[in-house]
Write a protein that holds these residues in place. Sequence first.
Motif, PDB file in Angstrom:
ATOM      1  N   LEU A  13     -48.606  -6.473 -26.116  1.00 21.55           N
ATOM      2  CA  LEU A  13     -49.094  -5.181 -25.638  1.00 21.55           C
ATOM      3  C   LEU A  13     -49.095  -5.142 -24.105  1.00 21.55           C
ATOM      4  CD1 LEU A  13     -50.218  -2.445 -26.459  1.00 21.55           C
ATOM      5  CD2 LEU A  13     -52.486  -3.465 -26.538  1.00 21.55           C
ATOM      6  N   ILE A  14     -49.523  -6.218 -23.485  1.00 26.14           N
ATOM      7  CA  ILE A  14     -49.522  -6.291 -22.018  1.00 26.14           C
ATOM      8  C   ILE A  14     -48.095  -6.222 -21.482  1.00 26.14           C
ATOM      9  CG2 ILE A  14     -49.946  -7.852 -20.060  1.00 26.14           C
ATOM     10  CD1 ILE A  14     -52.521  -8.723 -21.562  1.00 26.14           C
ATOM     11  N   LEU A  15     -47.153  -6.895 -22.131  1.00 25.43           N
ATOM     12  CA  LEU A  15     -45.753  -6.831 -21.704  1.00 25.43           C
ATOM     13  C   LEU A  15     -45.200  -5.409 -21.811  1.00 25.43           C
ATOM     14  CD1 LEU A  15     -44.299 -10.104 -23.262  1.00 25.43           C
ATOM     15  CD2 LEU A  15     -44.502  -9.566 -20.829  1.00 25.43           C
ATOM     16  N   VAL A  16     -45.507  -4.735 -22.897  1.00 31.65           N
ATOM     17  CA  VAL A  16     -45.034  -3.360 -23.087  1.00 31.65           C
ATOM     18  C   VAL A  16     -45.626  -2.447 -22.022  1.00 31.65           C
ATOM     19  CG1 VAL A  16     -45.160  -1.363 -24.631  1.00 31.65           C
ATOM     20  CG2 VAL A  16     -44.591  -3.612 -25.552  1.00 31.65           C
ATOM     21  N   LEU A  17     -46.925  -2.561 -21.783  1.00 32.01           N
ATOM     22  CA  LEU A  17     -47.576  -1.708 -20.791  1.00 32.01           C
ATOM     23  C   LEU A  17     -47.108  -2.027 -19.372  1.00 32.01           C
ATOM     24  CD1 LEU A  17     -51.179  -1.573 -22.284  1.00 32.01           C
ATOM     25  CD2 LEU A  17     -49.374   0.168 -22.407  1.00 32.01           C
ATOM     26  N   THR A  18     -46.851  -3.302 -19.091  1.00 34.01           N
ATOM     27  CA  THR A  18     -46.327  -3.692 -17.778  1.00 34.01           C
ATOM     28  C   THR A  18     -44.933  -3.107 -17.567  1.00 34.01           C
ATOM     29  OG1 THR A  18     -47.607  -5.741 -17.835  1.00 34.01           O
ATOM     30  CG2 THR A  18     -45.769  -5.656 -16.290  1.00 34.01           C
ATOM     31  N   GLY A  19     -44.105  -3.172 -18.611  1.00 33.33           N
ATOM     32  CA  GLY A  19     -42.770  -2.582 -18.513  1.00 33.33           C
ATOM     33  C   GLY A  19     -42.830  -1.079 -18.299  1.00 33.33           C
ATOM     34  N   ALA A  20     -43.755  -0.417 -18.993  1.00 34.14           N
ATOM     35  CA  ALA A  20     -43.911   1.027 -18.823  1.00 34.14           C
ATOM     36  C   ALA A  20     -44.381   1.358 -17.412  1.00 34.14           C
ATOM     37  CB  ALA A  20     -44.902   1.568 -19.852  1.00 34.14           C
ATOM     38  N   ALA A  21     -45.314   0.574 -16.894  1.00 31.69           N
ATOM     39  CA  ALA A  21     -45.812   0.804 -15.534  1.00 31.69           C
ATOM     40  C   ALA A  21     -44.708   0.566 -14.500  1.00 31.69           C
ATOM     41  CB  ALA A  21     -47.012  -0.096 -15.251  1.00 31.69           C
ATOM     42  N   ALA A  22     -43.917  -0.483 -14.698  1.00 33.87           N
ATOM     43  CA  ALA A  22     -42.818  -0.759 -13.778  1.00 33.87           C
ATOM     44  C   ALA A  22     -41.789   0.372 -13.811  1.00 33.87           C
ATOM     45  CB  ALA A  22     -42.155  -2.090 -14.128  1.00 33.87           C
ATOM     46  N   GLY A  23     -41.495   0.864 -15.005  1.00 37.83           N
ATOM     47  CA  GLY A  23     -40.563   1.982 -15.119  1.00 37.83           C
ATOM     48  C   GLY A  23     -41.092   3.232 -14.458  1.00 37.83           C
ATOM     49  N   ALA A  24     -42.380   3.492 -14.617  1.00 33.17           N
ATOM     50  CA  ALA A  24     -42.984   4.667 -13.993  1.00 33.17           C
ATOM     51  C   ALA A  24     -42.968   4.544 -12.473  1.00 33.17           C
ATOM     52  CB  ALA A  24     -44.416   4.853 -14.492  1.00 33.17           C
ATOM     53  N   MET A  25     -43.208   3.337 -11.964  1.00 32.83           N
ATOM     54  CA  MET A  25     -43.177   3.128 -10.512  1.00 32.83           C
ATOM     55  C   MET A  25     -41.772   3.330  -9.969  1.00 32.83           C
ATOM     56  SD  MET A  25     -45.826  -0.064  -9.983  1.00 32.83           S
ATOM     57  CE  MET A  25     -44.986  -0.555  -8.511  1.00 32.83           C
ATOM     58  N   LEU A  26     -40.778   2.789 -10.661  1.00 29.31           N
ATOM     59  CA  LEU A  26     -39.404   2.969 -10.211  1.00 29.31           C
ATOM     60  C   LEU A  26     -39.003   4.435 -10.250  1.00 29.31           C
ATOM     61  CD1 LEU A  26     -37.613  -0.073 -11.872  1.00 29.31           C
ATOM     62  CD2 LEU A  26     -38.085   0.286  -9.438  1.00 29.31           C
ATOM     63  N   GLN A  27     -39.432   5.130 -11.287  1.00 30.68           N
ATOM     64  CA  GLN A  27     -39.122   6.552 -11.402  1.00 30.68           C
ATOM     65  C   GLN A  27     -39.774   7.341 -10.278  1.00 30.68           C
ATOM     66  OE1 GLN A  27     -37.040   7.925 -13.562  1.00 30.68           O
ATOM     67  NE2 GLN A  27     -37.353   9.958 -12.761  1.00 30.68           N
ATOM     68  N   SER A  28     -41.031   7.017  -9.952  1.00 27.99           N
ATOM     69  CA  SER A  28     -41.730   7.754  -8.904  1.00 27.99           C
ATOM     70  C   SER A  28     -41.146   7.472  -7.522  1.00 27.99           C
ATOM     71  CB  SER A  28     -43.217   7.434  -8.920  1.00 27.99           C
ATOM     72  OG  SER A  28     -43.446   6.106  -8.504  1.00 27.99           O
ATOM     73  N   GLU A  29     -40.527   6.312  -7.353  1.00 23.09           N
ATOM     74  CA  GLU A  29     -39.894   5.985  -6.071  1.00 23.09           C
ATOM     75  C   GLU A  29     -38.513   6.609  -5.957  1.00 23.09           C
ATOM     76  OE1 GLU A  29     -39.898   1.758  -5.702  1.00 23.09           O
ATOM     77  OE2 GLU A  29     -42.077   1.630  -5.588  1.00 23.09           O
ATOM     78  N   GLY A  30     -38.036   7.175  -7.036  1.00 24.54           N
ATOM     79  CA  GLY A  30     -36.754   7.857  -6.989  1.00 24.54           C
ATOM     80  C   GLY A  30     -35.557   6.933  -7.163  1.00 24.54           C
ATOM     81  N   VAL A  31     -35.782   5.753  -7.718  1.00 21.31           N
ATOM     82  CA  VAL A  31     -34.676   4.831  -7.935  1.00 21.31           C
ATOM     83  C   VAL A  31     -33.881   5.326  -9.114  1.00 21.31           C
ATOM     84  CG1 VAL A  31     -34.039   2.461  -8.483  1.00 21.31           C
ATOM     85  CG2 VAL A  31     -35.977   2.915  -6.973  1.00 21.31           C
ATOM     86  N   GLU A  32     -32.598   5.556  -8.919  1.00 26.47           N
ATOM     87  CA  GLU A  32     -31.736   6.025  -9.984  1.00 26.47           C
ATOM     88  C   GLU A  32     -31.303   4.847 -10.840  1.00 26.47           C
ATOM     89  OE1 GLU A  32     -28.516   8.229  -8.412  1.00 26.47           O
ATOM     90  OE2 GLU A  32     -29.805   9.416  -7.116  1.00 26.47           O
ATOM     91  N   SER A  33     -31.131   5.086 -12.115  1.00 25.34           N
ATOM     92  CA  SER A  33     -30.688   4.002 -12.984  1.00 25.34           C
ATOM     93  C   SER A  33     -29.270   3.612 -12.608  1.00 25.34           C
ATOM     94  CB  SER A  33     -30.755   4.427 -14.453  1.00 25.34           C
ATOM     95  OG  SER A  33     -29.842   5.457 -14.696  1.00 25.34           O
ATOM     96  N   GLY A  34     -29.053   2.333 -12.539  1.00 24.74           N
ATOM     97  CA  GLY A  34     -27.735   1.813 -12.219  1.00 24.74           C
ATOM     98  C   GLY A  34     -27.511   1.599 -10.736  1.00 24.74           C
ATOM     99  N   SER A  35     -28.404   2.076  -9.899  1.00 24.17           N
ATOM    100  CA  SER A  35     -28.214   1.872  -8.470  1.00 24.17           C
ATOM    101  C   SER A  35     -28.957   0.625  -8.008  1.00 24.17           C
ATOM    102  CB  SER A  35     -28.727   3.078  -7.682  1.00 24.17           C
ATOM    103  OG  SER A  35     -30.124   3.183  -7.800  1.00 24.17           O
ATOM    104  N   ILE A  36     -28.482   0.045  -6.957  1.00 30.35           N
ATOM    105  CA  ILE A  36     -29.102  -1.143  -6.381  1.00 30.35           C
ATOM    106  C   ILE A  36     -30.012  -0.690  -5.253  1.00 30.35           C
ATOM    107  CG2 ILE A  36     -28.707  -3.321  -5.171  1.00 30.35           C
ATOM    108  CD1 ILE A  36     -25.991  -3.441  -6.616  1.00 30.35           C
ATOM    109  N   PRO A  37     -31.312  -1.065  -5.303  1.00 33.88           N
ATOM    110  CA  PRO A  37     -32.219  -0.603  -4.236  1.00 33.88           C
ATOM    111  C   PRO A  37     -31.917  -1.220  -2.893  1.00 33.88           C
ATOM    112  CG  PRO A  37     -33.436  -1.879  -5.901  1.00 33.88           C
ATOM    113  CD  PRO A  37     -31.996  -1.811  -6.309  1.00 33.88           C
TER     114      PRO A  37
END
Length: 113
Positions: free
Chosen positions: A89-113
């Motif tokens: 459950l912690i792994l799933v929630l951590t992955g969701a939080a990481a995805g939400a953070m990346l989305q909020s920063e505007g990182v496009e999928s497939g691009s290298i930051p």
Amino acid sequence: MTRHTPIADDQPLAGRIATLLRVGTAIAALLLTAGTIALYTGAVLAHQILLTAGCSLLVLLPVIRLTMMAGHFVRQGDKRFAIITVSVLILVLTGAAAGAMLQSEGVESGSIP
């Protein structure tokens, strides 16, 4: 001395999880269908709300299932399975939080930051 039978103890949980997944999936399918129909009728806001709700429910069903399992194992006193389930459950929630953070920063999928 009574012997602990995890299979017999887990049958009510299995039934509740099966009902949750069956009903939750049916509701999500109805929401997605209604959202698709709303799109074709021109109800833009309604279709966005319905499709978002349907997708969100599909994503949340496994999280709810893990929460139910963790609570069951804690009540049963099965520390090993409780720890494993809470870890997942912690792994799933951590992955969701990481995805939400990346989305909020505007990182496009497939691009290298």
